[in-house]
Write an enzyme that holds these catalytic residues in place. Sequence first.
Site, PDB file in Angstrom:
ATOM      1  N   ASP A  56       0.849  -1.184   0.000  1.00 26.53           N
ATOM      2  CA  ASP A  56       0.000   0.000   0.000  1.00 26.53           C
ATOM      3  C   ASP A  56       0.898   1.252   0.000  1.00 26.53           C
ATOM      4  O   ASP A  56       1.711   1.419  -0.890  1.00 26.53           O
ATOM      5  CB  ASP A  56      -0.949  -0.059   1.205  1.00 26.53           C
ATOM      6  CG  ASP A  56      -2.010   1.015   1.207  1.00 26.53           C
ATOM      7  OD1 ASP A  56      -2.976   0.891   0.440  1.00 26.53           O
ATOM      8  OD2 ASP A  56      -1.870   1.990   1.980  1.00 26.53           O
ATOM      9  N   TYR A  70      -1.355  11.713   2.446  1.00 28.12           N
ATOM     10  CA  TYR A  70      -2.258  11.941   1.316  1.00 28.12           C
ATOM     11  C   TYR A  70      -2.332  13.419   0.952  1.00 28.12           C
ATOM     12  O   TYR A  70      -2.548  13.764  -0.212  1.00 28.12           O
ATOM     13  CB  TYR A  70      -3.656  11.429   1.653  1.00 28.12           C
ATOM     14  CG  TYR A  70      -3.735   9.931   1.761  1.00 28.12           C
ATOM     15  CD1 TYR A  70      -4.004   9.144   0.647  1.00 28.12           C
ATOM     16  CD2 TYR A  70      -3.551   9.283   2.976  1.00 28.12           C
ATOM     17  CE1 TYR A  70      -4.086   7.760   0.736  1.00 28.12           C
ATOM     18  CE2 TYR A  70      -3.626   7.905   3.087  1.00 28.12           C
ATOM     19  CZ  TYR A  70      -3.889   7.150   1.964  1.00 28.12           C
ATOM     20  OH  TYR A  70      -3.953   5.784   2.055  1.00 28.12           O
ATOM     21  N   HIS A 119      -7.011  -6.767  -1.073  1.00 27.81           N
ATOM     22  CA  HIS A 119      -5.937  -5.782  -0.945  1.00 27.81           C
ATOM     23  C   HIS A 119      -4.892  -6.145   0.100  1.00 27.81           C
ATOM     24  O   HIS A 119      -3.739  -5.733  -0.010  1.00 27.81           O
ATOM     25  CB  HIS A 119      -6.565  -4.425  -0.591  1.00 27.81           C
ATOM     26  CG  HIS A 119      -5.595  -3.300  -0.450  1.00 27.81           C
ATOM     27  ND1 HIS A 119      -4.929  -2.745  -1.526  1.00 27.81           N
ATOM     28  CD2 HIS A 119      -5.159  -2.618   0.645  1.00 27.81           C
ATOM     29  CE1 HIS A 119      -4.145  -1.768  -1.102  1.00 27.81           C
ATOM     30  NE2 HIS A 119      -4.258  -1.673   0.206  1.00 27.81           N
TER      31      HIS A 119
END
Length: 373
Positions: free
Chosen positions: A186, A294, A350
């Site tokens: 990730d 982010y 995931h």
Amino acid sequence: MPDLVVTALLAPSRLSLKLLRAFMWSLVFSAALVAAAVYGCIALTHVLCRPRRGCCGRRRRVAPACLSDPSLGEHGFLTLKSSGLRLHYVSAGRGNGPLMLFLHGFPENWFSWRYQLREFQSRFHVVAVDLRGYGPSDAPREVDCYTTDLLMADIEDPPSPSCTHPSSLPPPPNPCYSKCILVGHDWGALLAWNFSIYYPSLVERMVVVSGAPMSVYQDYCLRHISQLFRSNYMFLFQLPWLPEKFLSMSDFQILKTTLTHHKSGIPHLTPNELEAFLYNFSQPNGLTGPINYYRNLFRNFPLEPQELAIPTLLLWGEKDKYFELGLVGAIGSRFVPGRLEAHILPGVGHWIPQSNPQEMHQYMWAFLQDLLD
């Protein structure tokens, strides 16, 4: 050529780039407002369905016992010479072989590598780091403290040769580490890709799980808008304070759902293991550092295409909720021929390091066997 002439010739290009970035940011913040409305409704629904939990997350006072499991390794802190920050890490198998450095994703921490720490400590010196902003690691609150350049510098310290970098991890009896095997999932995968591009001399091999290089992801999204819908949360995370509020409402129910959903979450995650992730997020400002990653995502748009050359094992879940399968082909198109070994795991989501550790380990042992021989 006179500087004035050069400046005049470059002016149209600079203006075009500024206009492109202004247009991009207008789209990003428009999407952020839409995402805020959607996630706000989700968070409010959780509160109404579970009114006893209230609108805030409950702070955990005691860490779950699994975070101190001695079979996973010894806990320590690394003081980074580049920034002076302290990063928490768990280390095992010192002196048993090459250095294997694990970088986790969001919303996780070092504990997401528990299966790999047990599996590989017999033949490798395994080190799982809590990235800046996570867990006991130092967590500056400013957004500018989470730029890609600073995160790269954080990673550079642990694998650097301990004989010339006294701040790095305690060395084995011999020899000093000059390279590492970098394993990322990730967000950790994104950082691993970047690190391999800018510090190739420090990386022996890479194992990347569920994550694409940022330049590949950018180009793919421009051609496949559907990927942006899968990554809709990253638009919410561009806003100040609101994402932290939404994620903590109803005692972190959005995070709980993300990690435990019966279709897209981590199968068989126990309540104690869930608390291992929520414990640090529940501390004051525990979500701000991770979300600041982010908030820097679009800072360097647009990115130039980059060639990938480090020998890499890429593992991808066929049912990954957050990344499309097409990204695997896009990644392969950037690689020097013969340097990428990619596998798509059928029916897998995931969270491969936790949901399918045995399959991951089989691929990793085969990929790394020649280093041990």
